[in-house]
Design a protein around this motif. Sequence first.
Motif, short mmCIF file in Angstrom:
data_model
loop_
_atom_site.label_atom_id
_atom_site.label_comp_id
_atom_site.label_asym_id
_atom_site.label_seq_id
_atom_site.Cartn_x
_atom_site.Cartn_y
_atom_site.Cartn_z
N TRP A 130 0.82 -1.25 0.09
CA TRP A 130 -0.06 -0.02 0.01
C TRP A 130 0.91 1.28 0.03
CZ3 TRP A 130 -4.84 0.33 -1.27
CH2 TRP A 130 -5.71 -1.00 -1.21
N ASP A 131 1.92 1.31 0.91
CA ASP A 131 2.78 2.27 0.77
C ASP A 131 3.43 2.72 -0.66
OD1 ASP A 131 2.47 3.04 3.14
OD2 ASP A 131 4.25 1.59 4.18
N GLN A 132 3.90 1.70 -1.39
CA GLN A 132 4.42 1.64 -2.77
C GLN A 132 3.23 2.43 -3.69
OE1 GLN A 132 5.62 -2.41 -3.20
NE2 GLN A 132 7.63 -1.92 -3.66
N ALA A 133 2.31 1.64 -3.72
CA ALA A 133 1.22 2.21 -4.57
C ALA A 133 0.73 3.70 -4.11
CB ALA A 133 -0.07 1.19 -4.39
N LEU A 134 0.52 4.07 -2.97
CA LEU A 134 0.08 5.50 -2.51
C LEU A 134 1.25 6.45 -3.04
CD1 LEU A 134 -2.03 4.52 0.62
CD2 LEU A 134 -3.01 5.45 -1.42
N ASP A 135 2.51 5.99 -2.55
CA ASP A 135 3.61 6.73 -2.81
C ASP A 135 3.53 6.99 -4.52
OD1 ASP A 135 4.23 7.18 -0.36
OD2 ASP A 135 5.95 5.72 -0.51
N ARG A 136 3.63 6.10 -5.05
CA ARG A 136 3.33 6.09 -6.65
C ARG A 136 2.49 6.91 -7.42
NH1 ARG A 136 5.54 3.87 -11.46
NH2 ARG A 136 4.20 3.36 -13.03
N ILE A 137 1.15 6.94 -6.65
CA ILE A 137 0.07 7.82 -7.10
C ILE A 137 0.26 9.13 -6.69
CG2 ILE A 137 -2.38 8.33 -6.68
CD1 ILE A 137 -2.64 5.10 -6.27
N LEU A 140 3.10 10.78 -9.07
CA LEU A 140 2.54 10.78 -10.43
C LEU A 140 1.41 12.02 -10.60
CD1 LEU A 140 2.02 7.18 -11.86
CD2 LEU A 140 3.89 8.76 -12.49
N MET A 141 0.80 12.14 -9.54
CA MET A 141 0.02 13.37 -9.73
C MET A 141 0.64 14.70 -9.40
SD MET A 141 -3.50 11.75 -7.39
CE MET A 141 -4.35 13.49 -7.60
N LYS A 142 1.68 14.69 -8.64
CA LYS A 142 2.18 15.94 -8.16
C LYS A 142 2.98 16.15 -9.52
CE LYS A 142 4.56 18.71 -5.52
NZ LYS A 142 4.90 19.92 -6.44
N ASP A 144 2.31 15.50 -12.73
CA ASP A 144 1.46 15.99 -13.77
C ASP A 144 0.91 17.55 -13.60
OD1 ASP A 144 -0.25 15.23 -16.09
OD2 ASP A 144 -1.86 15.61 -14.62
N ARG A 145 0.28 17.54 -12.05
CA ARG A 145 -0.07 18.74 -11.75
C ARG A 145 1.11 20.05 -11.73
NH1 ARG A 145 -1.04 22.45 -7.33
NH2 ARG A 145 -3.00 22.84 -7.51
N ASP A 146 2.16 19.57 -11.57
CA ASP A 146 3.32 20.65 -11.68
C ASP A 146 3.52 20.96 -13.31
OD1 ASP A 146 3.59 20.81 -9.00
OD2 ASP A 146 5.48 19.65 -8.83
N ALA A 147 3.24 20.19 -14.10
CA ALA A 147 3.41 20.35 -15.26
C ALA A 147 2.26 21.12 -16.15
CB ALA A 147 3.94 18.94 -16.21
N ASN A 148 1.21 20.80 -15.60
CA ASN A 148 -0.05 21.11 -16.36
C ASN A 148 -0.95 22.01 -15.67
OD1 ASN A 148 0.48 19.31 -18.80
ND2 ASN A 148 0.28 17.64 -17.30
N PHE A 149 -0.70 22.41 -14.51
CA PHE A 149 -1.43 23.25 -13.58
C PHE A 149 -1.76 24.69 -14.31
CE2 PHE A 149 -2.73 26.15 -10.28
CZ PHE A 149 -3.91 25.75 -9.88
N ILE A 150 -2.89 25.30 -14.62
CA ILE A 150 -3.13 26.45 -14.98
C ILE A 150 -3.54 27.29 -14.13
CG2 ILE A 150 -4.59 27.75 -17.04
CD1 ILE A 150 -5.16 25.05 -18.28
N ALA A 151 -2.91 28.44 -13.78
CA ALA A 151 -2.97 29.19 -12.63
C ALA A 151 -3.86 30.36 -13.19
CB ALA A 151 -1.58 29.64 -11.90
N ASN A 160 -6.85 28.63 -11.73
CA ASN A 160 -6.56 27.45 -11.08
C ASN A 160 -7.01 25.96 -11.08
OD1 ASN A 160 -5.07 29.08 -9.06
ND2 ASN A 160 -6.54 29.49 -7.66
N ARG A 161 -6.84 25.68 -12.50
CA ARG A 161 -7.55 24.51 -13.21
C ARG A 161 -6.39 23.37 -13.26
NH1 ARG A 161 -10.49 27.71 -17.67
NH2 ARG A 161 -12.25 28.50 -16.18
N TRP A 162 -6.86 22.08 -13.29
CA TRP A 162 -5.91 21.14 -13.52
C TRP A 162 -6.57 20.14 -14.60
CZ3 TRP A 162 -4.07 16.80 -9.55
CH2 TRP A 162 -3.21 15.95 -10.16
N THR A 163 -6.61 20.25 -15.59
CA THR A 163 -7.47 19.51 -16.71
C THR A 163 -6.87 18.29 -17.38
OG1 THR A 163 -6.48 21.04 -18.47
CG2 THR A 163 -8.26 21.88 -17.40
N THR A 164 -5.82 17.88 -17.00
CA THR A 164 -5.08 16.68 -17.38
C THR A 164 -5.48 15.44 -16.75
OG1 THR A 164 -3.03 17.29 -16.44
CG2 THR A 164 -3.32 18.22 -18.88
N VAL A 165 -6.10 15.40 -15.64
CA VAL A 165 -6.53 14.49 -14.77
C VAL A 165 -7.78 14.60 -14.41
CG1 VAL A 165 -5.96 15.33 -12.49
CG2 VAL A 165 -5.41 12.86 -13.00
N GLY A 166 -8.51 13.37 -14.37
CA GLY A 166 -10.05 13.01 -13.89
C GLY A 166 -9.90 12.22 -12.52
#
Length: 199
Positions: A130-137, A140-142, A144-151, A160-166
């Motif tokens: 569970w630690d590996q899975a949650l750390d990986r999630i 990856l979310m961080k 993606d958000r850093d690369a695609n966040f629209i301030a 303040n939109r993050w449109t590349t993830v659902g």
Amino acid sequence: MNMELSRRSFLKVAGAGVAGTTLGSMGFGDAEAAVAAHVRPFKLATTTETRNTCTYCSVACGILIYSKGDVRKGETAVITHIEGDADHPTNRGTLCPKGAALKDFVHAPTRLKYPMIRKAGTDKFERASWDQALDRIARLMKDDRDANFIAKNEKGVPVNRWTTVGFLAASATSNETAYATYKVVRSAGIVAFDNQARV
């Protein structure tokens, strides 16, 4: 064959039929039902009862799970019986066919019991903690958000939109969990947010 039936005989037969039907509807007519009613408390006497919510759809029916073995004492719990919760306001003890088959779902050999990760370039899933899975999630979310966040939008207005993830939320949760999920998702800026209840 011709049968003579007086008014008095007819009323006796009809009265006996009504009495038999009434007793049957009260549980006195069927010997098997009477025996089952007496056996049931003994069948569940050594089990632990746990209230829960059915996991299938957004109706959120109440269920009672009976298990042998106490997890709090380090024992492995084995689910022996699942039924509808008669005290639950949503379903009043009834279950649909999927809910009635929950025990089979729990004991299915194909049921996923722990996190699985499929690495890039392979078609095999590997077991992860569970630690590996949650750390990986989270990683990856961080990223993606850093690369695609629209301030701000093109006019300079903060959006303040993050449109590349659902995000797809579960329906078999409490109101408090749903509220916390909504706040986390919206505060992260996720726009594509839906609930399994609507799907």
